[in-house]
Design an enzyme around this catalytic site. Structure first.
Site, PDB file in Angstrom:
ATOM      1  N   GLU A 167      40.130  43.268  34.790  1.00  0.00           N
ATOM      2  CA  GLU A 167      41.001  44.438  34.604  1.00  0.00           C
ATOM      3  C   GLU A 167      40.225  45.722  34.378  1.00  0.00           C
ATOM      4  O   GLU A 167      40.643  46.803  34.816  1.00  0.00           O
ATOM      5  CB  GLU A 167      41.965  44.204  33.433  1.00  0.00           C
ATOM      6  CG  GLU A 167      43.118  43.254  33.729  1.00  0.00           C
ATOM      7  CD  GLU A 167      42.783  41.796  33.491  1.00  0.00           C
ATOM      8  OE1 GLU A 167      41.577  41.449  33.421  1.00  0.00           O
ATOM      9  OE2 GLU A 167      43.721  40.991  33.376  1.00  0.00           O
ATOM     10  N   GLY A 192      45.663  38.517  35.086  1.00  0.00           N
ATOM     11  CA  GLY A 192      46.884  37.845  34.656  1.00  0.00           C
ATOM     12  C   GLY A 192      46.909  36.370  35.045  1.00  0.00           C
ATOM     13  O   GLY A 192      47.583  35.569  34.391  1.00  0.00           O
ATOM     14  N   GLU A 232      45.076  34.712  32.355  1.00  0.00           N
ATOM     15  CA  GLU A 232      45.893  34.811  31.135  1.00  0.00           C
ATOM     16  C   GLU A 232      47.027  33.790  31.162  1.00  0.00           C
ATOM     17  O   GLU A 232      47.383  33.207  30.143  1.00  0.00           O
ATOM     18  CB  GLU A 232      46.444  36.236  31.000  1.00  0.00           C
ATOM     19  CG  GLU A 232      45.325  37.238  30.699  1.00  0.00           C
ATOM     20  CD  GLU A 232      45.812  38.673  30.683  1.00  0.00           C
ATOM     21  OE1 GLU A 232      46.353  39.116  31.715  1.00  0.00           O
ATOM     22  OE2 GLU A 232      45.668  39.336  29.651  1.00  0.00           O
ATOM     23  N   ALA A 258      48.013  40.098  37.933  1.00  0.00           N
ATOM     24  CA  ALA A 258      49.300  40.787  38.024  1.00  0.00           C
ATOM     25  C   ALA A 258      49.364  41.463  39.395  1.00  0.00           C
ATOM     26  O   ALA A 258      48.341  41.628  40.060  1.00  0.00           O
ATOM     27  CB  ALA A 258      49.384  41.828  36.920  1.00  0.00           C
TER      28      ALA A 258
HETATM   29  C1  3H9 Z   1      46.112  42.246  35.816  1.00  0.00           C
HETATM   30  O1  3H9 Z   1      46.151  41.090  36.063  1.00  0.00           O
HETATM   31  C2  3H9 Z   1      46.751  42.842  34.591  1.00  0.00           C
HETATM   32  C3  3H9 Z   1      47.120  41.839  33.539  1.00  0.00           C
HETATM   33  O2  3H9 Z   1      46.049  41.613  32.656  1.00  0.00           O
HETATM   34  C4  3H9 Z   1      48.237  42.349  32.665  1.00  0.00           C
HETATM   35  C5  3H9 Z   1      49.585  42.394  33.240  1.00  0.00           C
HETATM   36  C6  3H9 Z   1      50.632  42.755  32.232  1.00  0.00           C
HETATM   37  N1  3H9 Z   1      47.939  42.723  43.304  1.00  0.00           N
HETATM   38  O3  3H9 Z   1      40.739  41.587  48.305  1.00  0.00           O
HETATM   39  P1  3H9 Z   1      41.414  40.997  49.492  1.00  0.00           P
HETATM   40  C7  3H9 Z   1      45.930  42.293  48.003  1.00  0.00           C
HETATM   41  S1  3H9 Z   1      45.374  43.365  36.834  1.00  0.00           S
HETATM   42  C8  3H9 Z   1      48.427  43.157  44.477  1.00  0.00           C
HETATM   43  O4  3H9 Z   1      41.203  41.648  50.792  1.00  0.00           O
HETATM   44  P2  3H9 Z   1      39.771  38.622  49.311  1.00  0.00           P
HETATM   45  C9  3H9 Z   1      44.901  43.228  48.591  1.00  0.00           C
HETATM   46  O5  3H9 Z   1      45.268  44.579  48.407  1.00  0.00           O
HETATM   47  C10 3H9 Z   1      44.834  42.408  38.211  1.00  0.00           C
HETATM   48  N2  3H9 Z   1      47.764  42.989  45.648  1.00  0.00           N
HETATM   49  O6  3H9 Z   1      41.105  39.411  49.631  1.00  0.00           O
HETATM   50  C11 3H9 Z   1      44.929  42.809  50.054  1.00  0.00           C
HETATM   51  O7  3H9 Z   1      46.079  43.379  50.631  1.00  0.00           O
HETATM   52  P3  3H9 Z   1      46.081  43.842  52.176  1.00  0.00           P
HETATM   53  C12 3H9 Z   1      43.606  41.642  37.916  1.00  0.00           C
HETATM   54  C13 3H9 Z   1      46.587  42.359  45.605  1.00  0.00           C
HETATM   55  O8  3H9 Z   1      40.000  37.239  49.756  1.00  0.00           O
HETATM   56  C14 3H9 Z   1      45.162  41.303  49.978  1.00  0.00           C
HETATM   57  O9  3H9 Z   1      45.739  41.060  48.680  1.00  0.00           O
HETATM   58  N3  3H9 Z   1      43.119  41.003  39.108  1.00  0.00           N
HETATM   59  C15 3H9 Z   1      46.027  41.890  44.416  1.00  0.00           C
HETATM   60  O10 3H9 Z   1      38.578  39.360  49.801  1.00  0.00           O
HETATM   61  C16 3H9 Z   1      43.909  40.481  50.099  1.00  0.00           C
HETATM   62  O11 3H9 Z   1      42.955  40.959  49.154  1.00  0.00           O
HETATM   63  C17 3H9 Z   1      42.286  41.614  39.964  1.00  0.00           C
HETATM   64  O12 3H9 Z   1      41.833  42.708  39.741  1.00  0.00           O
HETATM   65  C18 3H9 Z   1      46.766  42.077  43.221  1.00  0.00           C
HETATM   66  N4  3H9 Z   1      46.309  41.639  42.033  1.00  0.00           N
HETATM   67  O13 3H9 Z   1      39.626  38.662  47.735  1.00  0.00           O
HETATM   68  C19 3H9 Z   1      41.921  40.840  41.200  1.00  0.00           C
HETATM   69  N5  3H9 Z   1      44.834  41.312  44.691  1.00  0.00           N
HETATM   70  O14 3H9 Z   1      45.854  42.580  52.956  1.00  0.00           O
HETATM   71  C20 3H9 Z   1      42.067  41.717  42.407  1.00  0.00           C
HETATM   72  C21 3H9 Z   1      44.659  41.410  46.013  1.00  0.00           C
HETATM   73  O15 3H9 Z   1      47.409  44.453  52.355  1.00  0.00           O
HETATM   74  N6  3H9 Z   1      41.856  40.999  43.646  1.00  0.00           N
HETATM   75  N7  3H9 Z   1      45.712  42.039  46.578  1.00  0.00           N
HETATM   76  O16 3H9 Z   1      44.937  44.808  52.293  1.00  0.00           O
HETATM   77  C22 3H9 Z   1      40.636  40.625  44.077  1.00  0.00           C
HETATM   78  O17 3H9 Z   1      39.629  40.789  43.414  1.00  0.00           O
HETATM   79  C23 3H9 Z   1      40.553  40.021  45.449  1.00  0.00           C
HETATM   80  O18 3H9 Z   1      41.725  40.359  46.133  1.00  0.00           O
HETATM   81  C24 3H9 Z   1      40.406  38.485  45.477  1.00  0.00           C
HETATM   82  C25 3H9 Z   1      40.539  37.986  46.944  1.00  0.00           C
HETATM   83  C26 3H9 Z   1      39.026  38.092  44.920  1.00  0.00           C
HETATM   84  C27 3H9 Z   1      41.462  37.792  44.676  1.00  0.00           C
END
Ligand code: 3H9
Length: 690
Positions: A125, A102, A105, A63
């Site tokens: 999450e 998400g 999901e 999400a």
């Molecule tokens: C969820 O899904 C809830 C659901 O169950 C229910 C919904 C109803 N959203 O980490 P990076 C941004 S909760 C918004 O440096 P990498 C991040 O801030 C979510 N922004 O890249 C950064 O921005 P900036 C569950 C996001 O290649 C840029 O993207 N998912 C999100 O080292 C690059 O990120 C997670 O918790 C997001 N979801 O790693 C996964 N994700 O460039 C969270 C990233 O402005 N994300 N950004 O600084 C990660 O673990 C890593 O970003 C990922 C890539 C492994 C994907």
């Protein structure tokens, strides 16, 4: 068609592609066209099967976290998954990169999931203080079984495509360009014919759940949660999937999600998620980074060895330098032993151990550092010794090599000024054990060149560190704040609290351990040496050290350690020493509450943090929080000292600090200007109020 969701055709297979860089988060501007595309493909009689794929480097990574805490705009993820489950033709999620939260999901709403061999799948999450709120807790157990799903959801750790395939989460794994494979897979499924059962209706595995075993594992996980609500809610939601009908369990998951997403703990953890990413951003224009191939490390003791391992683990060849052959062999031997322990524990293969050891080249000759692009010294913490080492580096290092000191306290400007190339000098303050601890304080000295700084910030990420750029001052961010807290812990002892009472107040707050447990673990002699160098005293700790009681390693410190035990027990000798020293100072013991312990140890920490911001030693309040959570065990559910201060109320903190200042006259309680401004404006932003 929209910019964010595109539909293409490969014969009778429709390919719905999400394109929302950088990580294809499910923002509102994606959800709306995605919903429309799925409905259109569902109702299009010429479409036999649907592939759901993503453009760019990854499948949907979750999400959009920036939308949390704001009103939900429909359609939400749950509505999209519900539509997916009304589709009678085969739906196939094509997963490359990471399918997280998400994203996974969404994939669970499809009949099938196929993955690129390098893909990773997870529900992280819990690390944001929430639980999967798009049906993940109810659908994942239907594919994996309740216990495996519980472990994956509570740990938040992703699994590889191969593991997911073996567990039944993924139906096929492919090498190379995934979309054509996914299209063939979908076409083959359509040819075989349905009916295709949505995950929500696949109940077989749930029926096999041993609830007693599940509850035992969930209870164990709850014990380890240390006050965090999300892991417990995750376990409850997975249990609901077993004991309740699907729709009821889904509604219960939603209720838990709504509660958690509004909680202070989740706000704190989201603050840290973005804080860690912000901390790695440098102001100003992008610069061309220096190429870093080989890394040199001077000193093969605990710190140097750990630093060398951190680089070898990140794939860098390392030259490890010591003063004598014996010291070098000892250091290399310890490194080999550490890797052997990882192999025994199953976290490293024999082959990986061999590869990592092959990265090391030992030497006792400074000339061997000439081919290194980055050289880090981890020698004795003494200015004269450090200057001597830098003098030698100045003579042998190649032009443009970055020269770093791992000092915890010393003035890096002075070190830099002692050689001919101050622009190449900076601090890399690793935390012990350096191969394990995530935090790296990168210290920018007055003359550090922007490209040298940018290069090490980038490098830190490549070796898996959380980097925070800080300025030069005694102790930088972390240790300087720690010192502000340290003197209060000792004062509380003299006024009547016991070490275990203080430590308990800390662990109740959420710290993994209290200051005295920590001191005993790290070795009391370290702080003693440091105090002596600065002409400071801590009467209780100094006396313990004079008696040779350095903590766990000597079996005695603030606590007594029975042979082989890591947990200490109260030591009557320490308690009488405290009373004796208090009497010498004319302090009568009194009852001290846990609240007072927290106030007197945390408020000075926040106060020092405010001074650090004011002096621009740290660029942002969140940088300080990132330091404290990743380097000092500040409870993640509290968000770090500066975030916590915001929740606690800066005005309350100012008022209490003023009270203590009037009572004691101590400088540590004198509220900083910025803290006072924070109390008035609610913001730590220095420039906005300057
Ligand atoms: C969820 O899904 C809830 C659901 O169950 C229910 C919904 C109803 N959203 O980490 P990076 C941004 S909760 C918004 O440096 P990498 C991040 O801030 C979510 N922004 O890249 C950064 O921005 P900036 C569950 C996001 O290649 C840029 O993207 N998912 C999100 O080292 C690059 O990120 C997670 O918790 C997001 N979801 O790693 C996964 N994700 O460039 C969270 C990233 O402005 N994300 N950004 O600084 C990660 O673990 C890593 O970003 C990922 C890539 C492994 C994907």
């Amino acid at each position: 068609m929209s910019d964010f969701v595109k539909v293409s055709r490969d014969g009778d297979v429709a390919i719905v592609t999400i394109d929302n860089p950088p990580v294809n988060a499910l923002s509102f501007h994606v959800r709306e066209p995605l919903m429309q595309a799925l409905l259109a493909m569902r109702d299009d009689a010429s479409v036999a099967a649907i592939v759901l794929a993503c453009a760019g480097r990854t499948f949907v990574a979750g999400a959009d976290i920036t939308e949390f805490g704001k009103p939900v705009q429909q359609p939400d993820l749950r509505a999209i998954v519900a539509v997916l489950e009304t589709i009678a033709k085969p739906t196939v999620a094509a997963i490359h990169g990471t399918a997280l939260g998400g994203g996974l999901e969404l994939a669970l709403g499809c009949h099938f999931r196929v993955a690129d061999a390098g893909a990773r799948l997870g529900l992280p999450e819990v690390k944001l203080g929430i639980l999967p709120g798009g049906g993940g807790t109810v659908r994942l157990p239907r594919l994996l079984g309740a216990v495996k799903a519980l472990r994956m959801i509570v740990s938040g750790m992703p699994i590889s495509a191969a593991e997911a395939h073996e567990a039944g989460l993924v139906d096929a794994v492919f090498q190379g360009d995934l979309t054509p494979h996914a299209v063939n897979f979908a076409r083959e499924m359509a040819r075989k014919g349905g009916p295709f059962t949505p995950v929500r209706d696949r109940d077989d595995l749930l029926g096999e759940t041993d609830l007693a075993a599940f509850d035992a594992e969930a209870a164990d996980l709850a014990r380890k949660a240390r006050g965090l609500e999300a892991p417990i809610a995750c376990a409850q939601a997975v249990r609901n999937a077993v004991t309740m009908p699907f729709d009821e369990a889904l509604a219960a998951e939603r209720a838990l999600f709504v509660k958690l997403v509004a909680s202070d703990q989740s706000r704190a953890q989201r603050h840290l998620f973005f804080g860690e990413r912000e901390a790695a951003k440098l102001p100003g224009k992008d610069v061309v980074k220096r190429r870093i191939g080989r890394v040199g490390v001077i000193g093969a003791g605990t710190m140097g060895g750990g630093i060398a391992m951190a680089f070898a683990n990140g794939g860098f060849p390392v030259t490890l330098l010591e003063t004598s052959h014996e010291a070098l062999q000892r250091g290399l031997g310890t490194i080999e032993k550490n890797y052997a322990v990882s192999v025994t524990r199953g976290s490293l293969s024999e082959e990986a151990k061999r590869d990592r050891l092959a990265q090391f080249k030992g030497s006792t000759d400074y000339a061997d550092l000439a081919d290194c692009d980055l050289i880090i010294e981890a020698v004795f913490e003494d200015m004269a010794v450090k200057k001597e080492v830098f003098g030698k580096l100045d003579a042998v290092a190649k032009p443009g090599a970055i020269l770093a000191t791992n000092t915890s306290y010393l003035d890096i400007n002075e070190i830099a000024a002692s050689i001919s190339r101050p622009q190449d000098v900076l601090g890399l303050h690793f935390f012990s054990p350096a191969n394990v601890m995530k935090l790296l304080e990168i210290v920018r000295a007055e003359k550090t060149a922007p490209d040298a700084l940018a290069s090490v910030v980038d490098l830190a990420r490549r070796i898996g560190k959380v980097a925070v750029v800080v300025g030069v001052c005694h102790g930088f961010v972390g240790n300087r704040m720690l010192a502000a807290r340290g003197s209060e812990s000792e004062a509380l002892l003299l006024e009547g609290a016991t070490p275990s009472q203080i430590d308990r107040a800390f662990t109740d707050f959420g710290w993994p351990m209290g200051p005295f447990q920590m001191g005993d673990l790290a070795g009391l002699d370290i702080g003693w040496r440091n105090r002596k160098a600065r002409g400071l005293t801590a009467v209780i700790a100094d006396t313990l050290c004079e008696r040779g009681h350095f903590g766990q390693k000597t079996g005695r410190g603030f606590y007594l350690y029975e042979a082989g035990a890591r947990a200490g027990i109260p030591d009557p000798e320490v308690e009488s020493l405290i009373r004796e020293k208090a009497a010498e100072k004319g302090i009568a013991p009194r009852e001290i509450s846990a609240d007072e312990i927290i106030e007197r140890t945390l408020y000075p920490l926040v106060n020092e943090g405010a001074k650090i911001l004011e002096e621009k030693i740290a660029a942002r309040a969140s940088d300080i929080d990132v330091v404290w959570v990743n380097g000092y065990g500040f409870p993640i559910g509290r968000g770090g000292p500066m975030f916590w201060a915001g929740l606690e109320g800066a005005s309350k903190i100012v008022e209490r600090l003023e009270h203590w200042h009037q009572r004691t006259g101590k400088d540590v309680f004198k509220p900083a200007q910025l803290l006072k401004r924070m109390a008035e404006t609610g913001s730590w932003d220095v420039d906005a109020k300057a």
